[in-house]
Design a protein around this motif. Structure first.
Motif, mmCIF file in Angstrom:
data_model
loop_
_atom_site.group_PDB
_atom_site.id
_atom_site.type_symbol
_atom_site.label_atom_id
_atom_site.label_comp_id
_atom_site.label_asym_id
_atom_site.label_seq_id
_atom_site.Cartn_x
_atom_site.Cartn_y
_atom_site.Cartn_z
ATOM 1 N N GLY A 8 79.830 91.808 47.367
ATOM 2 C CA GLY A 8 79.553 91.658 45.942
ATOM 3 C C GLY A 8 78.582 90.554 45.590
ATOM 4 O O GLY A 8 78.192 90.433 44.438
ATOM 5 N N GLU A 10 75.431 90.130 46.273
ATOM 6 C CA GLU A 10 74.127 90.596 45.804
ATOM 7 C C GLU A 10 74.224 91.142 44.380
ATOM 8 O O GLU A 10 73.346 90.889 43.559
ATOM 9 C CB GLU A 10 73.563 91.651 46.745
ATOM 10 C CG GLU A 10 72.136 92.018 46.387
ATOM 11 C CD GLU A 10 71.496 92.944 47.392
ATOM 12 O OE1 GLU A 10 70.372 93.377 47.098
ATOM 13 O OE2 GLU A 10 72.098 93.243 48.434
ATOM 14 N N ALA A 11 75.288 91.850 44.064
ATOM 15 C CA ALA A 11 75.464 92.370 42.704
ATOM 16 C C ALA A 11 75.585 91.221 41.708
ATOM 17 O O ALA A 11 75.023 91.275 40.613
ATOM 18 C CB ALA A 11 76.688 93.275 42.633
ATOM 19 N N VAL A 12 76.286 90.173 42.081
ATOM 20 C CA VAL A 12 76.416 88.997 41.217
ATOM 21 C C VAL A 12 75.049 88.339 41.036
ATOM 22 O O VAL A 12 74.688 87.940 39.926
ATOM 23 C CB VAL A 12 77.453 88.004 41.788
ATOM 24 C CG1 VAL A 12 77.431 86.684 41.045
ATOM 25 C CG2 VAL A 12 78.843 88.612 41.759
ATOM 26 N N TRP A 14 72.108 89.758 41.127
ATOM 27 C CA TRP A 14 71.310 90.576 40.209
ATOM 28 C C TRP A 14 71.762 90.378 38.767
ATOM 29 O O TRP A 14 70.948 90.371 37.847
ATOM 30 C CB TRP A 14 71.368 92.043 40.607
ATOM 31 C CG TRP A 14 70.470 92.335 41.755
ATOM 32 C CD1 TRP A 14 70.828 92.557 43.043
ATOM 33 C CD2 TRP A 14 69.040 92.407 41.737
ATOM 34 N NE1 TRP A 14 69.716 92.765 43.824
ATOM 35 C CE2 TRP A 14 68.604 92.685 43.043
ATOM 36 C CE3 TRP A 14 68.084 92.260 40.734
ATOM 37 C CZ2 TRP A 14 67.267 92.813 43.374
ATOM 38 C CZ3 TRP A 14 66.746 92.399 41.058
ATOM 39 C CH2 TRP A 14 66.349 92.674 42.366
ATOM 40 N N THR A 15 73.061 90.187 38.561
ATOM 41 C CA THR A 15 73.575 89.913 37.214
ATOM 42 C C THR A 15 73.043 88.576 36.717
ATOM 43 O O THR A 15 72.593 88.462 35.568
ATOM 44 C CB THR A 15 75.115 89.920 37.219
ATOM 45 O OG1 THR A 15 75.560 91.193 37.690
ATOM 46 C CG2 THR A 15 75.678 89.655 35.840
ATOM 47 N N ARG A 112 62.448 96.025 42.722
ATOM 48 C CA ARG A 112 63.908 96.130 42.764
ATOM 49 C C ARG A 112 64.355 97.180 43.789
ATOM 50 O O ARG A 112 65.222 96.942 44.598
ATOM 51 C CB ARG A 112 64.450 96.460 41.382
ATOM 52 C CG ARG A 112 65.920 96.820 41.346
ATOM 53 C CD ARG A 112 66.797 95.688 41.844
ATOM 54 N NE ARG A 112 68.182 96.029 41.841
ATOM 55 C CZ ARG A 112 68.919 96.259 42.927
ATOM 56 N NH1 ARG A 112 68.389 96.207 44.117
ATOM 57 N NH2 ARG A 112 70.192 96.542 42.820
ATOM 58 N N ALA A 116 66.245 96.873 47.495
ATOM 59 C CA ALA A 116 67.504 97.573 47.800
ATOM 60 C C ALA A 116 67.398 98.370 49.096
ATOM 61 O O ALA A 116 68.373 98.505 49.826
ATOM 62 C CB ALA A 116 67.877 98.491 46.643
#
Length: 118
Positions: A8, A10-12, A14-15, A112, A116
């Protein structure tokens, strides 16, 4: 990105990057409204949004590559401010400007999705 990141992360990141760019837009609008640092409220908002934006960018850079993250951060800020300028401040929007904004947007999307896939 790499197998060393906790789940998680990487998702954080990006947020954080998205919210950093949003604060960049808030800062730009506040700079427009502060009348050359002569209006206290918008001046305070500009400084706080700028600091918040840089702080969140720094958090995002824990997990994201600097060149890609910085390009996306500034790109979202640029596109956002052009849109706000057009809609709120009645700044001119014409076909060449719209086409170049489209190119900027395609660059951001490309960075982006390339990241990914990497």
């Amino acid at each position: 990105m790499n197998g060393l990141l906790p789940p998680g992360a990487e998702a954080v990141a990006w947020t954080y990057l998205f919210f950093a760019a949003a604060l960049e837009i808030v800062m730009g609008v506040s700079l427009k409204l502060n009348a050359g640092w002569t209006r206290l409220g918008p001046s305070i908002v500009a400084v706080m949004a700028g600091l918040g934006s840089i702080y969140l960018l720094a958090l995002a850079l824990r997990s994201l590559p600097i060149g890609m993250a910085y390009a996306i951060w500034t790109g979202i800020g640029t596109i956002g401010l052009v849109v706000v300028g057009t809609l709120v401040f009645q700044e001119e929007m014409n076909w060449p400007r719209a086409c170049f904004l489209g190119l900027a947007l395609s660059g951001i999307i490309g960075l982006r999705f390339y990241e990914a896939a990497a």
